[in-house]
Design a protein around this motif. Sequence first.
Motif, PDB file in Angstrom:
ATOM      1  N   ALA A  34       0.827  -1.212   0.000  1.00 12.27           N
ATOM      2  CA  ALA A  34       0.000   0.000   0.000  1.00 12.27           C
ATOM      3  C   ALA A  34       0.862   1.264   0.000  1.00 12.27           C
ATOM      4  CB  ALA A  34      -0.915  -0.002   1.224  1.00 12.27           C
ATOM      5  N   LEU A  35       1.923   1.193   0.797  1.00 16.88           N
ATOM      6  CA  LEU A  35       2.829   2.333   0.918  1.00 16.88           C
ATOM      7  C   LEU A  35       3.538   2.572  -0.409  1.00 16.88           C
ATOM      8  CD1 LEU A  35       3.723   4.297   3.095  1.00 16.88           C
ATOM      9  CD2 LEU A  35       5.484   2.663   3.768  1.00 16.88           C
ATOM     10  N   ALA A  36       3.935   1.465  -1.060  1.00 13.59           N
ATOM     11  CA  ALA A  36       4.659   1.559  -2.330  1.00 13.59           C
ATOM     12  C   ALA A  36       3.749   2.022  -3.458  1.00 13.59           C
ATOM     13  CB  ALA A  36       5.295   0.213  -2.673  1.00 13.59           C
ATOM     14  N   SER A  37       2.457   1.655  -3.397  1.00 13.06           N
ATOM     15  CA  SER A  37       1.567   1.987  -4.510  1.00 13.06           C
ATOM     16  C   SER A  37       0.601   3.123  -4.174  1.00 13.06           C
ATOM     17  CB  SER A  37       0.807   0.739  -4.972  1.00 13.06           C
ATOM     18  OG  SER A  37       0.123   0.162  -3.883  1.00 13.06           O
ATOM     19  N   ASP A  38       0.973   3.889  -3.125  1.00 11.28           N
ATOM     20  CA  ASP A  38       0.230   5.116  -2.845  1.00 11.28           C
ATOM     21  C   ASP A  38      -1.236   4.894  -2.506  1.00 11.28           C
ATOM     22  OD1 ASP A  38       1.474   7.522  -2.550  1.00 11.28           O
ATOM     23  OD2 ASP A  38       0.430   8.444  -4.245  1.00 11.28           O
ATOM     24  N   GLN A  39      -1.520   3.913  -1.647  1.00  8.95           N
ATOM     25  CA  GLN A  39      -2.906   3.659  -1.251  1.00  8.95           C
ATOM     26  C   GLN A  39      -3.273   4.364   0.049  1.00  8.95           C
ATOM     27  OE1 GLN A  39      -3.505  -0.571  -1.076  1.00  8.95           O
ATOM     28  NE2 GLN A  39      -2.997  -0.885  -3.230  1.00  8.95           N
ATOM     29  N   LEU A  40      -2.334   5.093   0.629  1.00  9.86           N
ATOM     30  CA  LEU A  40      -2.680   5.820   1.849  1.00  9.86           C
ATOM     31  C   LEU A  40      -3.293   7.159   1.458  1.00  9.86           C
ATOM     32  CD1 LEU A  40       0.434   5.183   4.132  1.00  9.86           C
ATOM     33  CD2 LEU A  40      -1.724   3.930   4.033  1.00  9.86           C
ATOM     34  N   VAL A  41      -4.232   7.625   2.260  1.00  7.52           N
ATOM     35  CA  VAL A  41      -4.821   8.949   2.031  1.00  7.52           C
ATOM     36  C   VAL A  41      -4.908   9.680   3.372  1.00  7.52           C
ATOM     37  CG1 VAL A  41      -6.174   8.468  -0.042  1.00  7.52           C
ATOM     38  CG2 VAL A  41      -7.140   7.956   2.199  1.00  7.52           C
ATOM     39  N   LEU A  42      -4.866  10.986   3.288  1.00  6.63           N
ATOM     40  CA  LEU A  42      -5.040  11.785   4.510  1.00  6.63           C
ATOM     41  C   LEU A  42      -6.440  12.350   4.544  1.00  6.63           C
ATOM     42  CD1 LEU A  42      -1.919  13.992   5.297  1.00  6.63           C
ATOM     43  CD2 LEU A  42      -2.665  11.840   6.336  1.00  6.63           C
ATOM     44  N   HIS A  43      -7.044  12.271   5.733  1.00  6.33           N
ATOM     45  CA  HIS A  43      -8.267  13.000   5.981  1.00  6.33           C
ATOM     46  C   HIS A  43      -7.935  14.117   6.959  1.00  6.33           C
ATOM     47  CE1 HIS A  43     -11.612  10.074   4.479  1.00  6.33           C
ATOM     48  NE2 HIS A  43     -10.776  10.436   3.544  1.00  6.33           N
ATOM     49  N   TYR A  44      -8.739  15.166   6.900  1.00  7.33           N
ATOM     50  CA  TYR A  44      -8.459  16.359   7.693  1.00  7.33           C
ATOM     51  C   TYR A  44      -9.651  16.653   8.590  1.00  7.33           C
ATOM     52  CZ  TYR A  44      -4.774  16.926   4.226  1.00  7.33           C
ATOM     53  OH  TYR A  44      -3.680  16.711   3.425  1.00  7.33           O
ATOM     54  N   GLN A  45      -9.395  16.828   9.880  1.00  9.24           N
ATOM     55  CA  GLN A  45     -10.488  17.166  10.797  1.00  9.24           C
ATOM     56  C   GLN A  45     -10.261  18.580  11.340  1.00  9.24           C
ATOM     57  OE1 GLN A  45     -11.059  14.875  14.463  1.00  9.24           O
ATOM     58  NE2 GLN A  45     -13.270  15.168  14.242  1.00  9.24           N
ATOM     59  N   PRO A  46     -11.249  19.468  11.153  1.00 10.21           N
ATOM     60  CA  PRO A  46     -11.054  20.862  11.552  1.00 10.21           C
ATOM     61  C   PRO A  46     -10.824  21.035  13.054  1.00 10.21           C
ATOM     62  CG  PRO A  46     -13.334  20.465  10.870  1.00 10.21           C
ATOM     63  CD  PRO A  46     -12.554  19.246  10.514  1.00 10.21           C
ATOM     64  N   GLN A  47     -10.022  21.999  13.387  1.00  8.65           N
ATOM     65  CA  GLN A  47      -9.794  22.423  14.768  1.00  8.65           C
ATOM     66  C   GLN A  47     -10.201  23.891  14.825  1.00  8.65           C
ATOM     67  OE1 GLN A  47      -5.552  21.353  15.088  1.00  8.65           O
ATOM     68  NE2 GLN A  47      -6.166  19.456  16.098  1.00  8.65           N
ATOM     69  N   CYS A  48     -11.173  24.199  15.697  1.00 10.81           N
ATOM     70  CA  CYS A  48     -11.828  25.505  15.649  1.00 10.81           C
ATOM     71  C   CYS A  48     -11.726  26.263  16.964  1.00 10.81           C
ATOM     72  CB  CYS A  48     -13.307  25.333  15.313  1.00 10.81           C
ATOM     73  SG  CYS A  48     -13.596  24.453  13.773  1.00 10.81           S
ATOM     74  N   GLU A  67      -9.828  -3.745  -2.067  1.00  8.67           N
ATOM     75  CA  GLU A  67     -11.017  -4.586  -1.838  1.00  8.67           C
ATOM     76  C   GLU A  67     -11.791  -4.193  -0.583  1.00  8.67           C
ATOM     77  OE1 GLU A  67      -8.409  -7.776  -1.988  1.00  8.67           O
ATOM     78  OE2 GLU A  67      -8.134  -7.024  -4.025  1.00  8.67           O
ATOM     79  N   ARG A  68     -11.059  -3.816   0.461  1.00 11.41           N
ATOM     80  CA  ARG A  68     -11.732  -3.589   1.742  1.00 11.41           C
ATOM     81  C   ARG A  68     -12.279  -2.171   1.909  1.00 11.41           C
ATOM     82  NH1 ARG A  68      -8.705  -5.555   6.881  1.00 11.41           N
ATOM     83  NH2 ARG A  68      -6.706  -5.369   5.832  1.00 11.41           N
ATOM     84  N   GLY A  69     -12.004  -1.302   0.933  1.00 10.99           N
ATOM     85  CA  GLY A  69     -12.482   0.074   1.055  1.00 10.99           C
ATOM     86  C   GLY A  69     -11.588   0.887   1.975  1.00 10.99           C
ATOM     87  N   LEU A  70     -12.164   1.920   2.584  1.00 10.70           N
ATOM     88  CA  LEU A  70     -11.375   2.836   3.411  1.00 10.70           C
ATOM     89  C   LEU A  70     -11.151   2.217   4.803  1.00 10.70           C
ATOM     90  CD1 LEU A  70     -10.226   5.666   2.803  1.00 10.70           C
ATOM     91  CD2 LEU A  70     -12.178   6.619   4.028  1.00 10.70           C
ATOM     92  N   VAL A  71      -9.917   1.869   5.104  1.00  9.16           N
ATOM     93  CA  VAL A  71      -9.603   1.220   6.375  1.00  9.16           C
ATOM     94  C   VAL A  71      -9.148   2.271   7.387  1.00  9.16           C
ATOM     95  CG1 VAL A  71      -8.206  -0.588   7.482  1.00  9.16           C
ATOM     96  CG2 VAL A  71      -8.834  -0.794   5.053  1.00  9.16           C
ATOM     97  N   PRO A  72      -9.783   2.310   8.574  1.00  9.31           N
ATOM     98  CA  PRO A  72      -9.399   3.307   9.588  1.00  9.31           C
ATOM     99  C   PRO A  72      -8.046   2.955  10.230  1.00  9.31           C
ATOM    100  CG  PRO A  72     -11.137   1.878  10.441  1.00  9.31           C
ATOM    101  CD  PRO A  72     -10.924   1.490   9.004  1.00  9.31           C
ATOM    102  N   PRO A  73      -7.357   3.960  10.768  1.00  7.94           N
ATOM    103  CA  PRO A  73      -5.994   3.752  11.283  1.00  7.94           C
ATOM    104  C   PRO A  73      -5.926   2.743  12.425  1.00  7.94           C
ATOM    105  CG  PRO A  73      -6.809   5.925  11.887  1.00  7.94           C
ATOM    106  CD  PRO A  73      -7.771   5.358  10.897  1.00  7.94           C
ATOM    107  N   GLY A  74      -7.007   2.639  13.209  1.00 13.54           N
ATOM    108  CA  GLY A  74      -7.011   1.685  14.308  1.00 13.54           C
ATOM    109  C   GLY A  74      -6.796   0.248  13.845  1.00 13.54           C
ATOM    110  N   GLN A  75      -7.075   0.006  12.559  1.00 10.00           N
ATOM    111  CA  GLN A  75      -6.936  -1.353  12.032  1.00 10.00           C
ATOM    112  C   GLN A  75      -5.585  -1.637  11.402  1.00 10.00           C
ATOM    113  OE1 GLN A  75     -10.289  -2.585   9.589  1.00 10.00           O
ATOM    114  NE2 GLN A  75     -11.714  -1.708  11.046  1.00 10.00           N
ATOM    115  N   PHE A  76      -4.736  -0.608  11.236  1.00 11.45           N
ATOM    116  CA  PHE A  76      -3.428  -0.923  10.648  1.00 11.45           C
ATOM    117  C   PHE A  76      -2.249  -0.217  11.334  1.00 11.45           C
ATOM    118  CE2 PHE A  76      -5.067   2.577   8.084  1.00 11.45           C
ATOM    119  CZ  PHE A  76      -3.963   3.403   7.900  1.00 11.45           C
ATOM    120  N   ILE A  77      -2.492   0.911  11.999  1.00 10.43           N
ATOM    121  CA  ILE A  77      -1.372   1.597  12.682  1.00 10.43           C
ATOM    122  C   ILE A  77      -0.759   0.709  13.777  1.00 10.43           C
ATOM    123  CG2 ILE A  77      -0.795   3.540  14.222  1.00 10.43           C
ATOM    124  CD1 ILE A  77      -0.820   4.478  11.386  1.00 10.43           C
TER     125      ILE A  77
END
Length: 282
Positions: A34-48, A67-77
Amino acid sequence: QAKARRGNALCFFDPQMQAAINERAQLESDLRQALASDQLVLHYQPQCTASGDVLGAECLVRWQHPERGLVPPGQFIPVAEGSDLILGIGQWVLRAACRQLAAWAHQADCARLRLSVNVSARQFRQDDFVCQVDRVLQTTGASAHLLTLELTESMVLDNVQDAIEKMDQLRAKGVQFALDDFGTGYSSLSYLTRLPLHTLKIDQSFVRHLGERPADNAIVQTIIGMGRNLDLAVIAEGVETQAQKDLLAGYGCDLYQGYLLGRPAPIEVLQALLAREVASAA
Ligand code: C2E
Ligand code: MG
Ligand code: MG
Ligand code: MG
């Protein structure tokens, strides 16, 4: 009996444990891919701010799995943290965040926005951590003054002297530090004053039951008061309701992050929020 079992541990075959080991190995190899083929994405959460102005955002990594769709960080970090994979992921996140900061520098409405990046223990422990951050700032052209690095208490307490040295060097360049998940760790308060911190992040577990559990109200009030006395900014995480936000505001909380203000989302969503803010100010 337990002792006898432990003695035989090496000969003991547990198919369930074997399955877990295989799954982890598979996940690790998929992640490497995933790292090699650029499958990671960043999401941004506002701080106000209390009045609703967007100060910036926290960068939260996701894995866009074919195949699995958007995987949250708790499942791979946590898996990545067990190997050097977390170093590659950490680098990727930092570079992506700094590239975004550099891009915003040319957009009038976004040029003041800050980004906050989570750092993991293994990353921070590296001898050349300071150089790595510096190199990413240099190569992307991002302003160090707009970058916040989020550390946790346990990472800092692991080696306080080393942590202070690294933080001091980066702070000298303008980088700010936030203490993430504050209140959930060792909460040894004596070291707090020694760290070159800018922000305390109140963990969402204390915010969740605000107004329902008097003990949590007291903890949150105490953290905000401590922040004020130590001259630190305080941001509340996991703010989901207006009632929670009102209580926090009453206690003097500086900044707010949570679903009430905005969920972690692709960059376009954050920029749309900003565009609305600019439009309503005009
Ligand atoms: P964190 O840094 O404490 O991030 C806050 C988590 O709370 C995020 O979960 C966020 O989506 C979630 N959250 C925010 N507001 C609310 C709310 O109002 N209600 C609820 N229920 N949850 C809220 P997420 O994105 O799943 O990230 C989980 C953790 O994964 C992060 O906790 C952080 O420890 C780790 N993580 C995420 N991105 C990275 C990264 O790039 N590097 C490293 N090392 N860790 C990361
Ligand atoms: Mg964080
Ligand atoms: Mg947090
Ligand atoms: Mg957390």
